[in-house]
Design an enzyme around this catalytic site. Structure first.
Site, PDB file in Angstrom:
ATOM      1  N   TYR A   1      -3.086  -0.229  10.547  1.00  0.00           N
ATOM      2  CA  TYR A   1      -3.125  -0.758   9.169  1.00  0.00           C
ATOM      3  C   TYR A   1      -1.848  -0.377   8.429  1.00  0.00           C
ATOM      4  O   TYR A   1      -1.232  -1.211   7.755  1.00  0.00           O
ATOM      5  CB  TYR A   1      -4.351  -0.214   8.436  1.00  0.00           C
ATOM      6  CG  TYR A   1      -4.362  -0.538   6.961  1.00  0.00           C
ATOM      7  CD1 TYR A   1      -4.627  -1.822   6.517  1.00  0.00           C
ATOM      8  CD2 TYR A   1      -4.076   0.438   5.993  1.00  0.00           C
ATOM      9  CE1 TYR A   1      -4.624  -2.130   5.158  1.00  0.00           C
ATOM     10  CE2 TYR A   1      -4.071   0.144   4.650  1.00  0.00           C
ATOM     11  CZ  TYR A   1      -4.351  -1.147   4.236  1.00  0.00           C
ATOM     12  OH  TYR A   1      -4.335  -1.448   2.892  1.00  0.00           O
TER      13      TYR A   1
ATOM     14  N   SER B   1       0.847  -1.194   0.000  1.00  0.00           N
ATOM     15  CA  SER B   1       0.000   0.000   0.000  1.00  0.00           C
ATOM     16  C   SER B   1       0.882   1.244   0.000  1.00  0.00           C
ATOM     17  O   SER B   1       2.035   1.194   0.431  1.00  0.00           O
ATOM     18  CB  SER B   1      -0.858   0.012   1.267  1.00  0.00           C
ATOM     19  OG  SER B   1      -1.628   1.197   1.341  1.00  0.00           O
TER      20      SER B   1
END
Ligand code: NJP
Length: 225
Positions: free
Chosen positions: A146, A134
């Site tokens: 996250y 990501s």
């Protein structure tokens, strides 16, 4: 027996994984589709001619069974994409500890398990490992565990790449910016489409064997962070 390449995708039931499955099927890949939602997997398997394997990547046995099913059905595995994952609200007090647990185990250990289970088959085929990182694995997102999981995946891609050097196996980290998928609770303007990331995956897969695209980082044109 067909020599079309065999591509195993975790997190295939929706979003980026499902869009990539459709593009890969159109490009002639034989697909093995993994996620927990059997109904969605079955529909996608029918559409793409793939094999659906119910898989919870948090469980080592499921990862082993996934690769075994691929080898049994198609005789081998050419590419494996550890793509399953999900997020959490930002803020250290905003999510339950149980949600944190499952997110960390899925995004980090689950990805490691998927790759581990696949390596013997990939050594046979001189195949390809892909992982979904990501932008959040390249920039620290305030209050985001996250983001920490995706930093771990960024590190994992390099750790695996170097570990497998000399085996002929290629390693690619796919690092998306914001993509309009069920990852988010609500659709929004200005995000990428899942097909935008799917094209990046197909680009990495489609290179000749001596070319390893180590990372593809794709943001929407307007995404500062
Ligand atoms: O999201 P979504 P994306 N075991 O929710 C599966 C990363 N990413 O396509 O099990 C097995 O449509 C789940 O299936 P199910 C993100 O972190 C995204 O956007 O049936 N599978 C579904 O197929 C993730 O790594 C954005 O619920 C499990 C899939 O994972 C990847 O992209 C930005 C599972 C999630 O699909 C795909 O996410 C970014 C488990 N334990 C990175 N848990 C973004 N969308 O903006 C979940 O930088 N799944």
């Amino acid at each position: 027996m067909s020599d079309a390449p065999v591509f195993v995708i975790t997190g295939a039931s929706t979003g980026i994984g499902a869009a990539t499955a459709r593009q890969a099927a159109a490009a002639g890949y034989r697909l093995v589709l993994a996620a927990r939602s059997r109904d969605k997997l079955d529909a996608l398997a029918e559409e793409t001619g793939g094999l659906a394997v119910t898989t919870d990547v948090m469980r080592w046995e499921d990862n082993e069974a996934l690769i075994a099913a691929a080898v049994e059905a198609f005789g081998g595995v050419d590419a494996v994409w550890a793509n399953a994952g999900f997020g959490a609200k930002r803020g250290w007090l905003e999510e339950t500890p149980e949600h944190w647990h499952d997110m960390v185990v899925t995004n980090v250990l689950g990805a490691a398990y998927t790759v581990r289970a696949a390596i013997p088959a990939l050594k046979e085929s001189r195949g390809h490992v892909l992982l979904t990182g990501s932008v959040a694995g390249r920039k620290v997102m305030p209050g985001s565990l996250y983001s920490c999981t995706k930093w771990a995946v960024t590190a994992m891609a390099e750790a695996v790449r170097v570990d497998l050097d000399g085996t002929g196996i290629r390693t690619t980290l796919i690092s998306p910016g914001a993509v309009d998928t069920p990852f988010f609770d609500n659709p929004s303007e200005g995000r990428l489409e899942p097909d935008d990331i799917a094209r990046a995956v197909m680009y990495a897969l489609g290179q000749p064997p001596h070319v390893d695209v180590n990372e593809v980082l794709v943001r929407p044109t307007a995404q500062a962070g």
